[in-house]
Design a protein around this motif. Structure first.
Motif, short mmCIF file in Angstrom:
data_model
loop_
_atom_site.label_atom_id
_atom_site.label_comp_id
_atom_site.label_asym_id
_atom_site.label_seq_id
_atom_site.Cartn_x
_atom_site.Cartn_y
_atom_site.Cartn_z
N LEU A 117 0.84 -1.20 0.00
CA LEU A 117 0.00 0.00 0.00
C LEU A 117 0.87 1.24 0.00
O LEU A 117 1.80 1.36 0.80
N ILE A 118 0.59 2.15 -0.92
CA ILE A 118 1.24 3.46 -0.93
C ILE A 118 0.14 4.51 -0.76
O ILE A 118 -0.81 4.55 -1.54
N HIS A 119 0.27 5.32 0.28
CA HIS A 119 -0.71 6.37 0.57
C HIS A 119 -0.08 7.71 0.26
O HIS A 119 0.94 8.09 0.85
N VAL A 120 -0.67 8.44 -0.69
CA VAL A 120 -0.20 9.79 -1.03
C VAL A 120 -1.25 10.77 -0.49
O VAL A 120 -2.35 10.86 -1.04
N PRO A 121 -0.94 11.48 0.58
CA PRO A 121 -1.92 12.41 1.15
C PRO A 121 -2.25 13.54 0.17
O PRO A 121 -1.51 13.83 -0.77
N ALA A 122 -3.38 14.17 0.41
CA ALA A 122 -3.80 15.31 -0.42
C ALA A 122 -2.72 16.37 -0.43
O ALA A 122 -2.01 16.57 0.55
N GLY A 123 -2.59 17.05 -1.57
CA GLY A 123 -1.64 18.15 -1.67
C GLY A 123 -0.55 17.95 -2.70
O GLY A 123 0.21 18.87 -2.97
N HIS A 124 -0.47 16.75 -3.30
CA HIS A 124 0.51 16.52 -4.35
C HIS A 124 0.00 17.20 -5.62
O HIS A 124 -0.96 16.76 -6.24
N GLN A 125 0.65 18.30 -6.03
CA GLN A 125 0.08 19.17 -7.05
C GLN A 125 -0.08 18.47 -8.41
O GLN A 125 -1.12 18.62 -9.07
N ARG A 126 0.91 17.75 -8.86
CA ARG A 126 0.83 17.15 -10.19
C ARG A 126 -0.19 16.02 -10.22
O ARG A 126 -0.93 15.86 -11.20
N LEU A 127 -0.26 15.25 -9.14
CA LEU A 127 -1.29 14.21 -9.07
C LEU A 127 -2.67 14.84 -9.05
O LEU A 127 -3.59 14.36 -9.72
N ALA A 128 -2.84 15.90 -8.26
CA ALA A 128 -4.14 16.56 -8.17
C ALA A 128 -4.57 17.10 -9.53
O ALA A 128 -5.75 16.99 -9.91
N ALA A 129 -3.64 17.66 -10.28
CA ALA A 129 -3.98 18.20 -11.60
C ALA A 129 -4.40 17.07 -12.55
O ALA A 129 -5.35 17.21 -13.32
N THR A 130 -3.70 15.95 -12.47
CA THR A 130 -4.05 14.81 -13.32
C THR A 130 -5.41 14.24 -12.95
O THR A 130 -6.21 13.88 -13.81
#
Length: 302
Positions: free
Chosen positions: A135-148
């Motif tokens: 499991l990899i958890h990426v919390p909210a706030g990763h700009q490039r992921l959010a844009a995608t």
């Protein structure tokens, strides 16, 4: 040569699937284990809990992303932890849904999630991927992921001309950013540490740039700017196998793809991956895949 791009190119198979789903409490969805796959969930609205056997529930809020690189089963549920009545397939894998779908009415939902699933060729899964945690958890706030995520969600909700090309590209972009997020972790280990290390990274780039070159440990060490013995120890310690063992593994992986996807002769394939002798190539290939190159090609083209 971009090693990560190379890795993704050889192990992906088929086309990714994606669905955006609106849930009304109480709800729970069991995602069955799918060996040879990887998948993610993004919480777009509301909250939910990720439930796994033998682990504490993980509470997720808007913008949180979880990545399951090994296709393990799990459940998403409302925060109260509602349990599903029976196991079910992922909405992205269900046969009664289109490949890309938006399900439910977001305006009436307590939670909206976006999921995606990738097929991985079981014989081609790179050690970089097998080295990942379950499991990899990426919390909210990763700009490039959010844009995608924003772009992907918009295409699922309101598809237009070209969506059939754009959605797979956005799913591939998600996968790259998820892996980048892991590789950039605070305490990298294994392949994450190997790609961050200038010595091993230089050797990997050399192997991937010229897999057919007559490499030796000394030649790879020279590319990495280190003497032979310290280089070999460092490569093995970080990546879990000696440099020549990885070179052979990568060559056979490339060869399998050429046999499966092209009409190149066995002799041509052997030459492309660094073997002057077709016999030596066939022996190495059989050790890796359990059958000689010709039989492997016939089996994968039926």
């Amino acid at each position: 040569m971009d090693v990560l791009s190379d890795v993704l190119a050889v192990m992906r198979t088929g086309r990714a699937r994606s669905a955006q789903v609106a849930w009304r409490a109480p709800w729970a969805q069991r995602f069955a284990a799918v060996p040879g796959s990887a998948g993610f969930h993004v919480v777009l609205r509301g909250t939910c809990a990720l439930l796994r056997d033998g682990a504490e529930p993980l509470l997720l809020g808007p913008g949180d992303i979880v990545f399951r690189p090994h296709g393990d089963g799990h459940t998403l549920a409302d925060p109260a932890g509602t349990r599903p009545a029976a196991p079910a397939c992922s909405p992205a894998e269900a046969g009664d849904l289109p490949r890309y779908a938006a399900v439910g009415t977001p305006g009436e939902a307590t939670t909206v999630t976006l999921c995606g699933a990738y097929e991985l060729h079981p014989e081609m899964v790179h050690p970089l991927i097998t080295d990942l945690p379950d499991l990899i958890h990426v919390p909210a706030g990763h700009q490039r992921l959010a844009a995608t995520v924003d772009l992907l969600s918009a295409e699922l909700i309101t598809p237009g001309p070209g969506s059939g090309a754009l959605i797979p590209a956005l799913l591939d972009t998600m996968l790259v950013h998820l892996l980048r997020a892991w590789l950039a972790g605070v305490h990298p280990s294994g392949w994450a540490a190997g790609l961050a290390d200038p010595v091993t990274a230089a050797a990997l780039r050399a192997i991937h740039r010229e897999p057919g070159r007559a490499w030796t440990v000394a030649a790879l060490a020279a590319c990495a700017g280190l003497s032979r013995a310290p280089f070999a120890r460092r490569f093995t310690d970080l990546l879990g196998r000696p440099p020549m063992a990885y070179l052979t593994w990568w060559r056979m992986t490339l060869a399998a793809g050429l046999l499966r996807d092209t009409d190149a002769t066995v002799g041509d394939v052997a030459a492309q991956v660094g073997y002057r002798s077709e016999f030596a190539f066939a022996a190495a290939f059989k050790r890796r895949f359990g059958s000689p190159p010709g039989r492997y090609r016939r089996r994968h083209r039926l």
